[in-house]
Design an enzyme around this catalytic site. Structure first.
Site, PDB file in Angstrom:
ATOM      1  N   LYS A  78     -21.448  73.134  26.177  1.00 40.20           N
ATOM      2  CA  LYS A  78     -20.694  72.380  25.175  1.00 40.20           C
ATOM      3  C   LYS A  78     -21.126  70.911  25.176  1.00 40.20           C
ATOM      4  O   LYS A  78     -21.292  70.296  24.121  1.00 40.20           O
ATOM      5  CB  LYS A  78     -19.205  72.490  25.511  1.00 40.20           C
ATOM      6  CG  LYS A  78     -18.324  72.286  24.326  1.00 40.20           C
ATOM      7  CD  LYS A  78     -16.908  72.685  24.647  1.00 40.20           C
ATOM      8  CE  LYS A  78     -15.988  72.295  23.514  1.00 40.20           C
ATOM      9  NZ  LYS A  78     -14.591  72.401  23.886  1.00 40.20           N
ATOM     10  N   THR A  83      -0.325  68.545  26.492  1.00 42.93           N
ATOM     11  CA  THR A  83       1.121  68.752  26.362  1.00 42.93           C
ATOM     12  C   THR A  83       1.623  69.442  27.619  1.00 42.93           C
ATOM     13  O   THR A  83       1.199  70.547  27.941  1.00 42.93           O
ATOM     14  CB  THR A  83       1.405  69.631  25.133  1.00 42.93           C
ATOM     15  OG1 THR A  83       0.882  68.933  24.014  1.00 42.93           O
ATOM     16  CG2 THR A  83       2.888  69.864  24.954  1.00 42.93           C
ATOM     17  N   GLU A 130       0.197  63.206  22.495  1.00 36.25           N
ATOM     18  CA  GLU A 130      -0.488  63.095  21.198  1.00 36.25           C
ATOM     19  C   GLU A 130       0.356  63.792  20.141  1.00 36.25           C
ATOM     20  O   GLU A 130       1.076  64.733  20.440  1.00 36.25           O
ATOM     21  CB  GLU A 130      -1.900  63.677  21.282  1.00 36.25           C
ATOM     22  CG  GLU A 130      -2.004  65.094  21.852  1.00 36.25           C
ATOM     23  CD  GLU A 130      -1.702  66.177  20.855  1.00 36.25           C
ATOM     24  OE1 GLU A 130      -1.768  65.883  19.657  1.00 36.25           O
ATOM     25  OE2 GLU A 130      -1.396  67.311  21.266  1.00 36.25           O
ATOM     26  N   LYS A 162       7.298  64.602  23.641  1.00 34.64           N
ATOM     27  CA  LYS A 162       6.301  65.522  23.080  1.00 34.64           C
ATOM     28  C   LYS A 162       6.910  66.910  22.819  1.00 34.64           C
ATOM     29  O   LYS A 162       6.817  67.454  21.721  1.00 34.64           O
ATOM     30  CB  LYS A 162       5.117  65.625  24.043  1.00 34.64           C
ATOM     31  CG  LYS A 162       4.116  66.683  23.687  1.00 34.64           C
ATOM     32  CD  LYS A 162       3.422  66.367  22.381  1.00 34.64           C
ATOM     33  CE  LYS A 162       2.679  67.583  21.865  1.00 34.64           C
ATOM     34  NZ  LYS A 162       1.894  67.326  20.693  1.00 34.64           N
ATOM     35  N   GLY A 178       7.554  79.834   4.513  1.00 38.90           N
ATOM     36  CA  GLY A 178       6.313  80.611   4.485  1.00 38.90           C
ATOM     37  C   GLY A 178       6.403  81.840   5.351  1.00 38.90           C
ATOM     38  O   GLY A 178       7.448  82.502   5.409  1.00 38.90           O
ATOM     39  N   CYS A 189       0.030  75.086  19.139  1.00 40.53           N
ATOM     40  CA  CYS A 189       1.034  74.151  19.663  1.00 40.53           C
ATOM     41  C   CYS A 189       2.460  74.663  19.537  1.00 40.53           C
ATOM     42  O   CYS A 189       3.130  74.876  20.548  1.00 40.53           O
ATOM     43  CB  CYS A 189       0.905  72.817  18.948  1.00 40.53           C
ATOM     44  SG  CYS A 189      -0.755  72.152  19.086  1.00 40.53           S
ATOM     45  N   LYS A 232       3.578  77.897  21.531  1.00 34.41           N
ATOM     46  CA  LYS A 232       3.481  77.664  22.980  1.00 34.41           C
ATOM     47  C   LYS A 232       4.484  76.608  23.445  1.00 34.41           C
ATOM     48  O   LYS A 232       5.157  76.775  24.461  1.00 34.41           O
ATOM     49  CB  LYS A 232       2.038  77.212  23.258  1.00 34.41           C
ATOM     50  CG  LYS A 232       1.795  76.551  24.590  1.00 34.41           C
ATOM     51  CD  LYS A 232       0.303  76.326  24.795  1.00 34.41           C
ATOM     52  CE  LYS A 232      -0.195  75.004  24.276  1.00 34.41           C
ATOM     53  NZ  LYS A 232       0.014  73.847  25.070  1.00 34.41           N
ATOM     54  N   ARG A 278      -5.801  80.534  16.234  1.00 32.07           N
ATOM     55  CA  ARG A 278      -4.911  80.833  17.366  1.00 32.07           C
ATOM     56  C   ARG A 278      -3.464  81.000  16.880  1.00 32.07           C
ATOM     57  O   ARG A 278      -2.971  80.174  16.132  1.00 32.07           O
ATOM     58  CB  ARG A 278      -5.000  79.715  18.414  1.00 32.07           C
ATOM     59  CG  ARG A 278      -6.303  79.787  19.209  1.00 32.07           C
ATOM     60  CD  ARG A 278      -6.425  78.649  20.179  1.00 32.07           C
ATOM     61  NE  ARG A 278      -6.648  77.376  19.504  1.00 32.07           N
ATOM     62  CZ  ARG A 278      -6.696  76.203  20.118  1.00 32.07           C
ATOM     63  NH1 ARG A 278      -6.503  76.142  21.426  1.00 32.07           N
ATOM     64  NH2 ARG A 278      -6.920  75.098  19.450  1.00 32.07           N
TER      65      ARG A 278
HETATM   66  C1  UGA Z   1       1.498  70.332  15.474  1.00 35.13           C
HETATM   67  C2  UGA Z   1       2.298  69.056  15.191  1.00 35.13           C
HETATM   68  O1  UGA Z   1       2.507  68.914  13.796  1.00 35.13           O
HETATM   69  C3  UGA Z   1       1.571  67.831  15.734  1.00 35.13           C
HETATM   70  O2  UGA Z   1       2.382  66.680  15.562  1.00 35.13           O
HETATM   71  C4  UGA Z   1       1.305  68.047  17.221  1.00 35.13           C
HETATM   72  O3  UGA Z   1       0.601  66.956  17.788  1.00 35.13           O
HETATM   73  C5  UGA Z   1       0.493  69.291  17.405  1.00 35.13           C
HETATM   74  O4  UGA Z   1       1.231  70.411  16.870  1.00 35.13           O
HETATM   75  C6  UGA Z   1       0.247  69.476  18.883  1.00 35.13           C
HETATM   76  O5  UGA Z   1       1.200  69.646  19.648  1.00 35.13           O
HETATM   77  O6  UGA Z   1      -0.896  69.297  19.329  1.00 35.13           O
HETATM   78  P1  UGA Z   1      -0.548  71.596  14.284  1.00 35.13           P
HETATM   79  O7  UGA Z   1      -0.237  72.732  15.219  1.00 35.13           O
HETATM   80  O8  UGA Z   1      -1.947  71.160  14.125  1.00 35.13           O
HETATM   81  O9  UGA Z   1       0.298  70.284  14.727  1.00 35.13           O
HETATM   82  O10 UGA Z   1      -0.062  72.056  12.855  1.00 35.13           O
HETATM   83  P2  UGA Z   1       1.138  71.752  11.847  1.00 35.13           P
HETATM   84  O11 UGA Z   1       0.605  71.051  10.672  1.00 35.13           O
HETATM   85  O12 UGA Z   1       2.267  71.124  12.544  1.00 35.13           O
HETATM   86  O13 UGA Z   1       1.536  73.236  11.423  1.00 35.13           O
HETATM   87  C7  UGA Z   1       1.995  74.184  12.387  1.00 35.13           C
HETATM   88  C8  UGA Z   1       2.352  75.485  11.717  1.00 35.13           C
HETATM   89  O14 UGA Z   1       3.541  75.338  10.957  1.00 35.13           O
HETATM   90  C9  UGA Z   1       1.309  76.033  10.750  1.00 35.13           C
HETATM   91  O15 UGA Z   1       1.212  77.438  10.908  1.00 35.13           O
HETATM   92  C10 UGA Z   1       1.852  75.686   9.375  1.00 35.13           C
HETATM   93  O16 UGA Z   1       1.409  76.555   8.367  1.00 35.13           O
HETATM   94  C11 UGA Z   1       3.333  75.817   9.636  1.00 35.13           C
HETATM   95  N1  UGA Z   1       4.186  74.999   8.734  1.00 35.13           N
HETATM   96  C12 UGA Z   1       4.120  73.642   8.774  1.00 35.13           C
HETATM   97  C13 UGA Z   1       5.090  75.635   7.894  1.00 35.13           C
HETATM   98  O17 UGA Z   1       5.189  76.876   7.859  1.00 35.13           O
HETATM   99  N2  UGA Z   1       5.890  74.859   7.102  1.00 35.13           N
HETATM  100  C14 UGA Z   1       5.851  73.506   7.115  1.00 35.13           C
HETATM  101  O18 UGA Z   1       6.634  72.875   6.371  1.00 35.13           O
HETATM  102  C15 UGA Z   1       4.941  72.886   7.969  1.00 35.13           C
END
Ligand code: UGA
Length: 468
Positions: free
Chosen positions: A35, A120, A150, A223, A272, A279, A282, A346
């Protein structure tokens, strides 16, 4: 400032590239030599907006890649630990990678360093890191452990890092707080934003972002509590969507009505097929486990998880109610990634749904703008991978929308209708307006809204699912 970032996954790679862009000298460390070689040679292992630009302009100068953790620690003032914390069988976070990094770091501390948790982790991890480093003979005066959680979303991680709503640093000494303040000074002092090559400012950016200084334990909890709260918002609106379906209300209208209350806000209220990713699933589980371990039974989180799981089953029931039996039916699937804008699959609800549909004997042709390569590693050749949404729709009994990619919200509906065997769309992400879909000749199922049928088609024909 000289910084070592240990772990080159999503968080480590983005943090390393962004720290370098802020002007720091960064060594990104990973024991995966292939990597590191790939990164040195200019490859970008993840699909993340602006990351290629940041890597290109900092690689080999302010951003170095190494597999020598000890050397990186020796030359750095701060060591960010961004290794994986996967869930164990019981839902707790597996901290063995964090522990082994802590052990290795301890042998390399010869002058003052701040060891910063970026992964985390459950509350008390910083205390454990401290104990492990001390146990391995390091002078307590030579280091502090801090927590700097983060809040990066995949797909917009670089923007989230450089234009954060807030920066949280958990420090139990003023010395370590000073080091972290200095690292983030280009953002909190807003100097970064005046640079010509700074990445574009998003809407709603708070400049300069506030710096919140807390104890390490509070930062660790911030977090977990943030992610659990966001997951709760999603499960809440999914539950409301189910009530909307039962009573014939429209969840979009409800979201608009409640989201305009500034105390509630409309973000993260999109119903949805449930949340996925590396994230939320878990972290909600880990927060639940850590609360229980410390004597609090956080049952609200059980319900958040339960609603999330149920949301997938509800969607599958919708597919059944649209198509009756699935054996031998051809389904076009749009979306495999856990959300739009990423190639990450994932804990993707889309993948779980595809697997259930396969079990029921359907034949699937799927398209995802970025997630197909990774999906193939999990689903293999049990489905067909298409080159476009239209190819996925071709000759299908119905089209399923499982990921909220922008391009899926802008399809040429006339063409989709022509490609499909039957004009049935089952949308798990509410990307279209039910009335507009009916006007275009579709039977359209979505979440928390009444099913709409093509204008002027007799009910009997609809029941049989025949072409309008
Ligand atoms: C999430 C958090 O939003 C970040 O702030 C955090 O840093 C990150 O986890 C982490 O702990 O590292 P992420 O997992 O990239 O970020 O994705 P999100 O945009 O939060 O979406 C998570 C899931 O929720 C997705 O499957 C998305 O489709 C779903 N979602 C999101 C919904 O079903 N409805 C919503 O209104 C928003």
């Amino acid at each position: 400032m000289r910084i070592a970032v240990v772990g080159s996954g999503y968080v480590g790679l983005v943090a390393g590239a962004c720290f370098a862009d802020l002007g720091h000298e960064v060594i990104l460390v990973d024991n995966d030599q292939s990597k590191m070689t790939a990164l040195r040679n200019g490859q970008v292992p993840i699909h993340e907006k602006f990351l290629p630009e940041l890597l290109t302009r900092n690689r080999g100068t302010r951003l170095q890649f190494s597999d020598d953790l000890k050397e990186a620690v020796r030359v750095s003032a701060a060591v960010f630990v961004a290794v994986g914390t996967p869930p164990t069988e019981s839902g707790e976070a597996d901290l063995s990678y964090v522990e082994s990094v802590a052990r290795e770091i301890s042998g390399a501390i010869d002058d003052y360093k701040v060891v910063v948790e970026k992964s985390t982790v459950p509350v008390y991890t910083s205390e454990w890191i401290r104990r492990i480093i001390l146990r391995n003979g390091t002078d307590p005066e030579l280091f502090d452990v801090a927590s700097n959680p983060e809040f990066l979303r995949e797909g917009t991680a670089v923007t989230d890092f450089l234009f954060p709503d807030r920066i949280v640093i958990g420090c139990d000494s003023s010395r370590s707080a000073e080091v972290l303040r200095e690292i983030y000074a280009p953002l909190t002092g807003a100097t970064y934003y005046h640079r010509a090559e700074a990445i574009p400012q998003p809407d709603r950016a708070l400049i300069p972002p506030p710096l919140i200084v807390t104890s390490t334990k509070s930062a660790e909890l911030i977090k977990h509590a943030s992610n659990a709260f966001l997951a709760m918002k999603i499960s809440f609106i999914n539950a409301v969507a189910s009530v909307c379906e039962s009573v014939g209300a429209n969840v979009n209208q409800v979201v608009h009505g409640i989201g305009t209350d500034t105390r509630i806000g409309s973000r993260f209220l999109s119903p949805g097929i449930g949340y996925g990713g590396s994230c939320f699933p878990k972290d909600v589980m880990a927060f639940r486990a850590v609360a229980r371990e410390h004597g609090y039974d956080f049952r609200l989180l059980d319900e958040v998880m339960h609603i999330n799981e149920d949301q997938r089953h509800r969607f599958l029931r919708k597919v059944n109610s649209a198509l009756w039996t699935l054996r031998g039916k051809r389904l076009g699937v749009l979306g495999l990634a856990f959300k739009g804008g990423t190639d990450d699959i994932r804990e993707s609800p889309a993948i779980a749904i595809v697997q259930s549909l396969l079990q029921q004997g359907s034949k699937i042709t799927a398209y995802d703008p970025a997630g197909m390569e990774r999906a193939r590693e999990v689903i293999g050749d049990h489905i067909t991978y298409a080159n476009s949404s239209y190819e996925a729709a071709h000759d299908a009994d119905a089209l399923l929308i499982l990921t909220e990619w922008e391009e899926f919200a802008n399809l040429d509906l006339g063409r989709v209708r022509q490609e499909l065997k039957y004009p049935i769309v089952i949308d798990g992400r509410n990307l279209y307006d039910p009335e507009a879909m009916a006007a275009q000749g579709f039977t359209y199922y979505s979440v928390g809204r009444a099913t709409s049928h093509p204008d002027g088609v007799p009910a009997a024909v609809l029941k049989n699912g025949k072409k309008a």
